[in-house]
Design a protein around this motif. Structure first.
Motif, PDB file in Angstrom:
ATOM      1  N   ASP A 326       0.732  -1.296   0.037  1.00 39.40           N
ATOM      2  CA  ASP A 326      -0.087  -0.031   0.088  1.00 39.40           C
ATOM      3  C   ASP A 326       0.937   1.160  -0.134  1.00 39.40           C
ATOM      4  OD1 ASP A 326       0.920  -0.218   2.595  1.00 39.40           O
ATOM      5  OD2 ASP A 326      -0.843   0.032   3.619  1.00 39.40           O
ATOM      6  N   ASN A 327       2.123   1.128  -0.038  1.00 40.01           N
ATOM      7  CA  ASN A 327       3.050   2.330  -0.215  1.00 40.01           C
ATOM      8  C   ASN A 327       3.747   2.444  -1.383  1.00 40.01           C
ATOM      9  OD1 ASN A 327       3.819   4.810   0.541  1.00 40.01           O
ATOM     10  ND2 ASN A 327       5.628   4.021   1.626  1.00 40.01           N
ATOM     11  N   TYR A 328       3.262   1.811  -2.611  1.00 38.43           N
ATOM     12  CA  TYR A 328       3.753   1.351  -3.878  1.00 38.43           C
ATOM     13  C   TYR A 328       2.979   1.984  -4.940  1.00 38.43           C
ATOM     14  CZ  TYR A 328       7.537  -1.191  -2.139  1.00 38.43           C
ATOM     15  OH  TYR A 328       8.697  -1.774  -1.493  1.00 38.43           O
ATOM     16  N   LEU A 329       3.723   2.626  -5.927  1.00 40.25           N
ATOM     17  CA  LEU A 329       2.799   2.727  -7.315  1.00 40.25           C
ATOM     18  C   LEU A 329       3.181   1.937  -8.312  1.00 40.25           C
ATOM     19  CD1 LEU A 329       3.214   6.778  -7.024  1.00 40.25           C
ATOM     20  CD2 LEU A 329       1.191   5.440  -6.462  1.00 40.25           C
ATOM     21  N   ARG A 330       2.502   1.335  -9.149  1.00 36.54           N
ATOM     22  CA  ARG A 330       2.831   0.888 -10.352  1.00 36.54           C
ATOM     23  C   ARG A 330       2.754   1.531 -11.714  1.00 36.54           C
ATOM     24  NH1 ARG A 330      -0.928  -3.742 -12.741  1.00 36.54           N
ATOM     25  NH2 ARG A 330      -1.452  -1.988 -13.874  1.00 36.54           N
ATOM     26  N   ILE A 331       3.871   1.973 -12.177  1.00 37.31           N
ATOM     27  CA  ILE A 331       3.842   2.959 -13.251  1.00 37.31           C
ATOM     28  C   ILE A 331       4.143   2.257 -14.414  1.00 37.31           C
ATOM     29  CG2 ILE A 331       4.883   4.914 -13.894  1.00 37.31           C
ATOM     30  CD1 ILE A 331       5.961   5.518 -10.935  1.00 37.31           C
ATOM     31  N   SER A 332       3.143   2.187 -15.608  1.00 34.99           N
ATOM     32  CA  SER A 332       3.673   1.535 -16.901  1.00 34.99           C
ATOM     33  C   SER A 332       4.290   2.446 -17.796  1.00 34.99           C
ATOM     34  CB  SER A 332       2.235   1.458 -17.666  1.00 34.99           C
ATOM     35  OG  SER A 332       1.231   0.784 -16.670  1.00 34.99           O
ATOM     36  N   ILE A 333       5.238   1.647 -18.419  1.00 40.80           N
ATOM     37  CA  ILE A 333       6.082   2.349 -19.317  1.00 40.80           C
ATOM     38  C   ILE A 333       5.198   3.118 -20.572  1.00 40.80           C
ATOM     39  CG2 ILE A 333       8.254   2.280 -20.716  1.00 40.80           C
ATOM     40  CD1 ILE A 333       8.557   2.004 -17.462  1.00 40.80           C
ATOM     41  N   GLY A 334       5.139   4.191 -20.731  1.00 42.97           N
ATOM     42  CA  GLY A 334       4.862   5.119 -21.888  1.00 42.97           C
ATOM     43  C   GLY A 334       5.649   5.385 -22.854  1.00 42.97           C
ATOM     44  N   THR A 335       5.283   6.421 -23.602  1.00 49.12           N
ATOM     45  CA  THR A 335       6.294   7.114 -24.508  1.00 49.12           C
ATOM     46  C   THR A 335       7.368   7.733 -23.800  1.00 49.12           C
ATOM     47  OG1 THR A 335       5.066   9.039 -24.590  1.00 49.12           O
ATOM     48  CG2 THR A 335       4.419   7.072 -26.387  1.00 49.12           C
ATOM     49  N   ASP A 336       8.470   8.364 -24.451  1.00 46.69           N
ATOM     50  CA  ASP A 336       9.411   9.109 -23.780  1.00 46.69           C
ATOM     51  C   ASP A 336       8.848  10.250 -23.389  1.00 46.69           C
ATOM     52  OD1 ASP A 336      11.877   7.676 -23.427  1.00 46.69           O
ATOM     53  OD2 ASP A 336      12.197   7.529 -25.712  1.00 46.69           O
ATOM     54  N   GLU A 337       7.877  11.128 -24.117  1.00 45.49           N
ATOM     55  CA  GLU A 337       7.338  12.166 -23.796  1.00 45.49           C
ATOM     56  C   GLU A 337       6.499  12.037 -22.432  1.00 45.49           C
ATOM     57  OE1 GLU A 337       6.923  10.782 -26.922  1.00 45.49           O
ATOM     58  OE2 GLU A 337       8.949  11.668 -27.425  1.00 45.49           O
ATOM     59  N   GLU A 338       5.709  10.934 -22.368  1.00 46.22           N
ATOM     60  CA  GLU A 338       4.950  10.708 -21.396  1.00 46.22           C
ATOM     61  C   GLU A 338       5.609  10.459 -19.977  1.00 46.22           C
ATOM     62  OE1 GLU A 338       0.886   8.693 -23.452  1.00 46.22           O
ATOM     63  OE2 GLU A 338       2.904   7.492 -23.178  1.00 46.22           O
ATOM     64  N   MET A 339       6.794   9.679 -20.106  1.00 49.12           N
ATOM     65  CA  MET A 339       7.600   9.547 -18.939  1.00 49.12           C
ATOM     66  C   MET A 339       8.353  10.670 -18.359  1.00 49.12           C
ATOM     67  SD  MET A 339       6.431   6.257 -18.638  1.00 49.12           S
ATOM     68  CE  MET A 339       7.314   5.859 -17.365  1.00 49.12           C
ATOM     69  N   ASP A 340       8.674  11.518 -19.519  1.00 48.79           N
ATOM     70  CA  ASP A 340       9.222  13.054 -19.170  1.00 48.79           C
ATOM     71  C   ASP A 340       8.443  14.008 -18.337  1.00 48.79           C
ATOM     72  OD1 ASP A 340      11.758  12.065 -20.066  1.00 48.79           O
ATOM     73  OD2 ASP A 340      11.234  13.179 -22.204  1.00 48.79           O
ATOM     74  N   ALA A 341       7.153  13.710 -18.733  1.00 45.87           N
ATOM     75  CA  ALA A 341       5.904  14.538 -18.211  1.00 45.87           C
ATOM     76  C   ALA A 341       5.628  13.931 -16.545  1.00 45.87           C
ATOM     77  CB  ALA A 341       4.641  14.538 -18.930  1.00 45.87           C
ATOM     78  N   LEU A 342       5.842  12.683 -16.580  1.00 45.77           N
ATOM     79  CA  LEU A 342       6.001  12.143 -14.977  1.00 45.77           C
ATOM     80  C   LEU A 342       7.036  12.516 -14.340  1.00 45.77           C
ATOM     81  CD1 LEU A 342       4.714   9.535 -13.335  1.00 45.77           C
ATOM     82  CD2 LEU A 342       6.563   8.537 -14.316  1.00 45.77           C
ATOM     83  N   VAL A 343       8.183  12.541 -14.776  1.00 39.55           N
ATOM     84  CA  VAL A 343       9.249  12.775 -14.193  1.00 39.55           C
ATOM     85  C   VAL A 343       9.246  14.516 -13.689  1.00 39.55           C
ATOM     86  CG1 VAL A 343      11.830  13.158 -14.118  1.00 39.55           C
ATOM     87  CG2 VAL A 343      10.743  11.108 -14.990  1.00 39.55           C
ATOM     88  N   THR A 344       8.794  15.234 -14.530  1.00 33.48           N
ATOM     89  CA  THR A 344       8.948  16.541 -14.493  1.00 33.48           C
ATOM     90  C   THR A 344       7.660  17.043 -13.438  1.00 33.48           C
ATOM     91  OG1 THR A 344       9.264  17.087 -16.763  1.00 33.48           O
ATOM     92  CG2 THR A 344       8.196  18.936 -15.558  1.00 33.48           C
ATOM     93  N   PHE A 345       6.686  16.272 -13.654  1.00 32.44           N
ATOM     94  CA  PHE A 345       5.665  16.416 -12.193  1.00 32.44           C
ATOM     95  C   PHE A 345       6.272  16.242 -11.092  1.00 32.44           C
ATOM     96  CE2 PHE A 345       2.627  14.511  -9.250  1.00 32.44           C
ATOM     97  CZ  PHE A 345       1.676  15.637  -9.201  1.00 32.44           C
ATOM     98  N   LEU A 346       7.096  14.924 -10.991  1.00 33.11           N
ATOM     99  CA  LEU A 346       7.251  14.600  -9.589  1.00 33.11           C
ATOM    100  C   LEU A 346       8.672  15.557  -8.978  1.00 33.11           C
ATOM    101  CD1 LEU A 346       7.866  10.783 -10.505  1.00 33.11           C
ATOM    102  CD2 LEU A 346       6.168  11.794  -8.848  1.00 33.11           C
ATOM    103  N   LYS A 347       9.337  15.891  -9.801  1.00 31.72           N
ATOM    104  CA  LYS A 347      10.414  16.745  -9.582  1.00 31.72           C
ATOM    105  C   LYS A 347       9.691  18.179  -8.802  1.00 31.72           C
ATOM    106  CE  LYS A 347      14.061  15.582 -12.540  1.00 31.72           C
ATOM    107  NZ  LYS A 347      14.760  16.029 -13.893  1.00 31.72           N
ATOM    108  N   ASN A 348       8.623  18.550  -9.466  1.00 27.56           N
ATOM    109  CA  ASN A 348       7.943  19.865  -9.020  1.00 27.56           C
ATOM    110  C   ASN A 348       7.233  19.261  -7.571  1.00 27.56           C
ATOM    111  OD1 ASN A 348       8.622  21.608 -10.768  1.00 27.56           O
ATOM    112  ND2 ASN A 348       6.913  21.057 -12.460  1.00 27.56           N
ATOM    113  N   TYR A 349       6.864  18.278  -7.607  1.00 29.23           N
ATOM    114  CA  TYR A 349       5.998  17.839  -6.366  1.00 29.23           C
ATOM    115  C   TYR A 349       6.908  17.637  -5.420  1.00 29.23           C
ATOM    116  CZ  TYR A 349       2.991  15.098  -3.555  1.00 29.23           C
ATOM    117  OH  TYR A 349       2.142  14.406  -2.683  1.00 29.23           O
ATOM    118  N   MET A 350       8.019  17.432  -5.463  1.00 27.79           N
ATOM    119  CA  MET A 350       9.072  17.239  -4.460  1.00 27.79           C
ATOM    120  C   MET A 350       9.900  18.313  -4.077  1.00 27.79           C
ATOM    121  SD  MET A 350      10.366  13.418  -5.297  1.00 27.79           S
ATOM    122  CE  MET A 350       9.077  11.900  -5.455  1.00 27.79           C
ATOM    123  N   LYS A 351       9.706  19.571  -4.767  1.00 29.28           N
ATOM    124  CA  LYS A 351      10.505  20.659  -4.636  1.00 29.28           C
ATOM    125  C   LYS A 351      10.340  21.160  -3.155  1.00 29.28           C
ATOM    126  CE  LYS A 351      11.561  22.984  -8.590  1.00 29.28           C
ATOM    127  NZ  LYS A 351      10.900  23.717  -9.646  1.00 29.28           N
TER     128      LYS A 351
END
Ligand code: PMP
Length: 351
Positions: A326-351
């Motif tokens: 219950d403390n895990y996320l299952r993240i499917s592999i999308g296109t490079d662009e989709e995964m970049d959007a995910l990483v950008t979101f996470l970076k901002n979220y963790m700021k």
């Protein structure tokens, strides 16, 4: 409760991942392939004659069985085709798990297994994964009514090697061992090479992930002719026409284009390897994935909160509110662009 209700077969159904209607979301929640099916699939679809739909489809699913037999270098009598591997697995549970002894599968695994076991009243015993989500092979050497394990496992993405699969088979000539290879093409070793040695092995695969055809619902099992015969006997006692004409025709096309298949696979694998590094740099922890998803946890940010924040911003991943995960996320592999959007979101979220 009304009297009639006492005799209703009551089941707690499997919950599939969300399929949101909105178009502009990033969908990393059901392990679909981000790339389209092979070009030949679209061509064949355009050429299909709607006139033909008057007739029943080929009950023997012969065109697809033959092309798969040729592709895997086995006899057509060794191939069974169904409506996604869910259908193939359900039929296999019904056919092969008919003992009073419990069947074995991991405690953290595909959450349809216990649903089928309950539906078909098959006793089962879950074997706990170790703390790193690896299967403990010795747990599968006990007396049982059968075994089913996904390789790589879902939702962990962790794979067994071939020697481990063989160790299980060696200790169990008396029951059917099903290896669910839904994600095999993304980097694990298929048990298909063990088929000549083990008559009780059934390997199940799907067109849903590596062949980008989840919407067409095509799955298959490969095993000894005797196993396939037993499976067909159950299928024909249930529904003769499981596969529709479109799926049969388009499935054949998907198998024909090996070059496209390999290219698409490699793209998903490259993206996965790159994103694993990015997620690590952000402090996520996870086991090395051999599938098209990453099962990750963060020591500082609760998965449920991350899941909700991601969803709010239009990025869908999968969260399981279940013991141990219950403390895990299952993240499917999308296109490079989709995964970049995910990483950008996470970076901002963790700021
Ligand atoms: N096995 C596993 C381990 C899965 O994760 C899935 C996908 N939900 C399936 C089988 C079934 O996939 P499909 O019915 O689309 O072939």
């Amino acid at each position: 409760m009304a009297t009639w209700e006492e005799n209703v077969r009551k089941v707690v159904p499997y919950t599939p991942g969300e399929q949101p209607k909105a178009k502009n979301i990033i969908k990393l929640n059901t392990n679909e392939n981000p790339y389209p099916p092979a070009p030949g699939v679209e061509r064949a679809l355009r050429e299909m004659e709607v006139q033909e739909f008057r007739k029943y489809p080929d009950a023997e699913t012969k065109p697809l069985v033959d092309v798969l037999a040729e592709y895997f270098q086995v006899k057509p009598e060794q191939v069974f085709v169904g409506v996604g591997s869910d259908d193939v697995l359900a039929m296999s549970f019904l056919t092969f798990f008919n003992s009073k002894k419990p069947i074995l599968f991991p405690d953290i695994t595909y959450s349809f297994y216990d649903v089928w076991a309950d539906l078909f009243q098959i006793p089962y015993e879950c074997q706990p994964l170790d703390d790193n989500f690896h299967i403990k092979i010795d747990d599968y050497k006990k007396e049982c009514g059968g075994i089913v394990i996904p390789n790589p496992n879902a939702p962990t993405g962790v794979a067994m090697n071939l020697a481990q699969v063989e160790e299980i088979l060696q200790s169990h000539p008396e029951v059917i061992v099903i290896i669910d290879e839904a994600y095999i093409d993304f980097g694990a070793e298929s048990a298909l090479t063990l088929l000549p040695k083990y008559e009780n092995l059934l390997v199940v695969q799907t067109f849903s992930k590596s062949r980008s055809m989840a919407g067409m619902r095509i799955g298959y099992a490969i095993g000894a002719p005797k196993l396939i015969k037993y499976l067909n006997d159950v299928k024909y006692s249930f529904n003769s026409y499981t596969m529709n004409m479109t799926a049969l025709t388009l499935g054949v096309e998907a198998v024909k284009d090996e070059t496209y298949f390999r290219e698409t696979l490699q793209k998903v694998i490259n993206t996965r390897e790159r994103i694993q590094k990015e997620l690590k740099a952000l402090g996520f922890v996870f086991q090395d994935s051999k599938s098209n998803f990453i099962f990750a946890s963060h020591p500082k940010y609760p998965a449920k909160e991350l899941f909700e924040a991601l969803k709010e911003s239009g990025i869908y991943v999968r969260y399981f509110n279940k013991p141990r995960i219950d403390n895990y996320l299952r993240i499917s592999i999308g296109t490079d662009e989709e995964m970049d959007a995910l990483v950008t979101f996470l970076k901002n979220y963790m700021k």
